[in-house]
Structures are given as C-alpha cells and as structure tokens.
Design a protein around this motif. Sequence first.
Motif, PDB file in Angstrom:
ATOM      1  N   ALA A 227       0.833  -1.202   0.000  1.00 31.78           N
ATOM      2  CA  ALA A 227       0.000   0.000   0.000  1.00 31.78           C
ATOM      3  C   ALA A 227       0.871   1.257   0.000  1.00 31.78           C
ATOM      4  O   ALA A 227       0.517   2.269  -0.599  1.00 31.78           O
ATOM      5  N   VAL A 228       2.027   1.171   0.671  1.00 30.97           N
ATOM      6  CA  VAL A 228       2.954   2.296   0.727  1.00 30.97           C
ATOM      7  C   VAL A 228       3.783   2.391  -0.550  1.00 30.97           C
ATOM      8  O   VAL A 228       4.045   3.470  -1.054  1.00 30.97           O
ATOM      9  N   ASP A 229       4.201   1.225  -1.061  1.00 33.87           N
ATOM     10  CA  ASP A 229       5.063   1.179  -2.247  1.00 33.87           C
ATOM     11  C   ASP A 229       4.472   0.194  -3.263  1.00 33.87           C
ATOM     12  O   ASP A 229       4.949  -0.933  -3.396  1.00 33.87           O
ATOM     13  N   PRO A 230       3.409   0.632  -3.968  1.00 36.44           N
ATOM     14  CA  PRO A 230       2.745  -0.277  -4.913  1.00 36.44           C
ATOM     15  C   PRO A 230       3.693  -0.742  -6.017  1.00 36.44           C
ATOM     16  O   PRO A 230       4.541  -0.002  -6.482  1.00 36.44           O
ATOM     17  N   GLY A 231       3.533  -2.000  -6.384  1.00 33.76           N
ATOM     18  CA  GLY A 231       4.343  -2.534  -7.468  1.00 33.76           C
ATOM     19  C   GLY A 231       5.740  -2.955  -7.068  1.00 33.76           C
ATOM     20  O   GLY A 231       6.554  -3.305  -7.923  1.00 33.76           O
ATOM     21  N   ASN A 232       6.052  -2.946  -5.788  1.00 35.59           N
ATOM     22  CA  ASN A 232       7.375  -3.355  -5.323  1.00 35.59           C
ATOM     23  C   ASN A 232       7.525  -4.856  -5.583  1.00 35.59           C
ATOM     24  O   ASN A 232       6.845  -5.683  -4.985  1.00 35.59           O
ATOM     25  N   ALA A 233       8.426  -5.207  -6.485  1.00 38.97           N
ATOM     26  CA  ALA A 233       8.590  -6.603  -6.903  1.00 38.97           C
ATOM     27  C   ALA A 233       9.053  -7.493  -5.755  1.00 38.97           C
ATOM     28  O   ALA A 233       8.645  -8.647  -5.662  1.00 38.97           O
ATOM     29  N   LEU A 234       9.890  -6.963  -4.874  1.00 42.68           N
ATOM     30  CA  LEU A 234      10.375  -7.763  -3.758  1.00 42.68           C
ATOM     31  C   LEU A 234       9.237  -8.085  -2.786  1.00 42.68           C
ATOM     32  O   LEU A 234       9.154  -9.201  -2.275  1.00 42.68           O
TER      33      LEU A 234
END
Length: 128
Positions: free
Chosen positions: A79-86
């Motif tokens: 929710a804070v960093d959408p799309g974070n692959a990790l």
Amino acid sequence: SVNCRTTNYDGAARESSVLYAYRSLARLHQKRSDEARSDAARSISHDPSYVKGYFRLDAACFSGEKYEEAQDAFRAGLAVDPGNALFEKEMERCRQKMAEATWKKQRGAFASMAAPWFCCQPPWVGVF
C-alpha cells in the motif's frame, strides 16, 4: 517557525523509524523474533512511509512462523510502495509457507487417526 518544527519532527520520526528497523534486524540475528517484531512495528508507527520497516516486520513474523502476519505486513508495505517486486515475491513465499503449514497440520491430523496396527507390531509376528 511552524514549518521548521514540523520538519524537525518528521526528521526525528524518520530517524526513530530507522533505528527501530535496525534494532529489529539485530534482534532477528539473535533469534529473538518476538522482540524483532515489536521493534519493526515501532519502526512503522514512527514513520509509516519507511518501507524497510515493513520488510523487517515481515522477516520477524516469518522467523517466528507467523506467516499470516508476515503476509499482512507485505500487504501494508504494498500500500505504501505499490508494485514493489520484492514485496510481491516475498508474499508468494509466505503463501507457499502457509500452504506447507496447512499441509503438515492436515497430515499430522491424519497420522493421529491411524489404526493401532499401523503404529505397532502386528499380534501374529513371532507366532509362526
């Protein structure tokens, strides 16, 4: 002067968040997952935008085999960093561990239902 105080406060919050995140990591290395989880939660409470706090919370939950909580931490991190692959990769790892834990629990329940002759020597052994 109001802007200066706000900026200083945000900086202090960020600094506290970073310190708690690193203390969480140190406690993880000491195999103190409950304390690491507490510090990671404090890190997030001081600065909810500090993404590393969510990683620390996940690692602490994962170490304590609290996979649902770990997955919740990653959802909050996404929710804070959408799309974070990790985050997405680690969420998949949590799903796999949750499935394994469910399978082991079911397998253990099945094994406890086994008939007595499966777990001990049959009565006719040694008779002939």
